[in-house]
Design an enzyme around this catalytic site. Structure first.
Site, PDB file in Angstrom:
ATOM      1  CD  GLU A 293      12.679  19.092  54.061  1.00 56.59           C
ATOM      2  OE1 GLU A 293      11.482  19.472  54.032  1.00 56.59           O
ATOM      3  OE2 GLU A 293      13.466  19.381  54.960  1.00 56.59           O
ATOM      4  CB  CYS A 327       9.733  20.392  56.981  1.00 54.48           C
ATOM      5  SG  CYS A 327      10.760  21.822  56.619  1.00 54.48           S
TER       6      CYS A 327
END
Length: 543
Positions: A293, A327
């Site tokens: 990720e 994020c």
């Protein structure tokens, strides 16, 4: 040996405590913070069940108070990487063959330790080491990490229960083996929950792990490892090392027993690691699993039918909680001209009430960014925006690192839909807004989809359903986590499995069963109860 088909406790999301003034949990955290600050700690590595010290001691400072020394971590070298790999490989046979319910019990106990006796210490460590407010720490290092551990146990049993059908005289079975070798977990600074889950998820499935946390998260990472140790994790199953990344990569990615990478971090680093693994592919015992990720340039799109107050609040929270260092943080917004004045008025009014400062004052909504490197990068973007004619800073824009790495929550309005702060990942408290003509909603969706290489999170605010449906269609591949009338942050384990595609990662959805499938290697077993006695099939008979 136990012969029952065990049912694990049904997981429910961990309740989030409020930490209101005067509450006992607030007092407990203040006490834990004071204890941590009273005496600098030593943070050794953890290899083969032993705490390992070195002569290379590196100081750890709170980002919001960089003159205070919280601890010293013991940086390792190549020999420690090799020792961690050796310990992991040696531990694998016994750990893989341990009954699944016993592996589950270790992590269920760890979850209860975090939610119970370690709760205040976990929060205090994350607040001090990563400059998180009490609420941001609570939802991360307690609630989300506990959810990962408990829900992953449930997902593990779900996988094991999935079995093939069998025909007459045959019994077909699936066995879910661990990967053949060790998993390398590389974890980021911004979420203690990610730091705990990336090594724990593969380990739960019978794998062994070498774990390298970001140096700016070591303070809480060491506490997570203490909890795993107290929960009964056998020696060598997870090995915690503090080492130089490229040096570790040279050793790990050239090792024959490298079996998987569990990564959260920057897109560029992940792509480099993938390239390195590809170049070494002929060296490995098996094809490594690569799970990552990475970055994001997450968007909020508002339609003219949306509620301007709801949009403004979504932007204030989505862009500036934890200083935009998620994020998933909202870093670009596309707002209709008809609603912009109302959205602007509420957004600026909310920002004017934000308090910024140390985490010890729990009334502060904004704390520090993680380190000087991040501070300097964000400050450079702000300096450039002040000079560019196509950009206007309407809130914030200032920074100060004299005592801590503080950057004001900043809102930039641009007339250029491809202005750099709309396209490049900044990872700080900077929101860039593009105001579009109401009639160009569909064209704006095309711009959103084509802007930046990322596809992590995004949201649409609208009342009219056709607008929501159009955005859902046009932005199908622009976000792995898509939100309707909500900010693009705050995914909850079991509710919104997290991950993105394109330049944002492999979208293996932490917080769901999908992630755990990556850490098993299935073996099909067919057992014939009545084996054939003759090679001849009926079609071979005489006419």
């Amino acid at each position: 040996m136990a012969n029952a088909f065990f049912k694990v406790p049904i997981p429910v999301n961990e309740p989030i405590l409020t930490y209101q003034p005067g509450s006992p949990e607030r007092a407990d955290v203040h006490e834990a913070i004071a204890a941590y600050k009273a005496h600098p700690l030593e943070l050794p590595m953890y290899i083969n069940g032993e705490w390992v010290t070195t002569k290379d001691r590196v100081a750890v400072h709170p980002p919001h108070e960089h003159q205070h020394t919280l601890a010293h971590f013991h940086r390792g070298d190549a020999q420690h990487v090799k020792a961690a790999i050796k310990a992991a490989v040696a531990a694998q046979p016994a750990w893989e063959n341990m009954p699944w319910q016993d592996r589950a019990a270790v992590f269920l106990k760890a979850a209860d330790l975090i939610s119970g006796p370690y709760r205040s210490r976990m929060n205090a460590a994350t607040m001090l080491g990563q400059s998180k407010s009490i609420y941001q720490a609570e939802i991360d290092c307690v609630a989300e990490l506990v959810d990962f551990l408990r829900f992953n146990v449930q997902y593990m049993t779900q996988i094991y229960q999935e079995q093939p059908t069998s025909s007459t005289t045959v019994w077909n079975r699936l066995e879910y083996r661990a990967l053949e070798g060790f998993v390398f977990a590389i974890t980021p600074f911004n979420f203690t929950a990610i730091a705990g889950n990336l090594p724990a998820a593969p380990a739960m499935m019978g794998n062994v792990v070498v774990w390298k946390p970001a140096e700016t998260q070591v303070f809480a990472a060491k506490l997570v490892m203490e909890i795993f140790h107290e929960a009964g994790l056998p020696a060598g199953v997870i090995n915690l090392i503090y080492v130089d990344g490229p040096m570790a990569g040279d050793i790990v990615f050239s090792h024959r027993d490298f079996a998987g990478l569990h990564f959260t971090g920057s897109t560029n680093v992940f792509q480099h690691l993938w390239t390195t693994i590809g170049k070494n592919i002929t060296n490995y015992r098996s094809y490594p699993r690569i799970v990552g990720e990475t970055g994001g340039k997450d968007f909020v799109v508002a339609h003219a039918s949306s509620n301007p107050v709801e949009v403004a609040v979504g932007l204030a929270r989505g862009a500036f909680e934890y200083q935009g260092q998620k994020c998933s943080a909202a870093s670009r917004a596309y707002l209709p001209a008809s609603l912009w004045p109302a959205i602007k008025e509420r957004l600026l009014a909310d920002l004017a009430t934000f308090k910024m400062g140390t985490v010890e004052d729990m009334s502060n909504f904004i704390n520090a960014v993680i380190d000087e490197r991040s501070f300097d990068k964000i400050s450079a973007y702000l300096a450039q925006a002040r000079q560019d004619s196509q950009a206007e800073i309407i809130a914030g824009g200032n920074s100060d690192k004299s005592q801590g790495y503080f950057v004001e929550p900043t809102v930039i309005v641009t007339t250029d839909p491809h202005y750099r702060t709309l396209e490049e990942e900044i990872f700080g408290p900077v929101l860039t807004i593009y105001v579009y003509p109401d009639a160009e909603f569909e064209a704006t969706l095309e711009i959103v989809d084509q802007t930046s290489p990322y596809a992590l999170t995004g949201s649409i605010f609208a009342r009219e359903r056709w607008a929501i449906n159009l955005a859902m269609d046009k932005l199908r591949h622009a976000a792995g986590n898509f939100y309707i009338n909500d900010k693009p942050t705050g995914a909850v384990v079991g509710q919104q499995p997290f991950g993105g595609a394109r330049g944002s990662g492999t979208n293996d959805k932490a917080g769901s069963v999908l992630n755990l499938y990556r850490w098993v290697s299935a073996r099909t077993i067919k057992e014939s109860f009545v084996p054939a006695q003759n090679y001849r099939y009926p079609f071979l008979g005489e006419a």
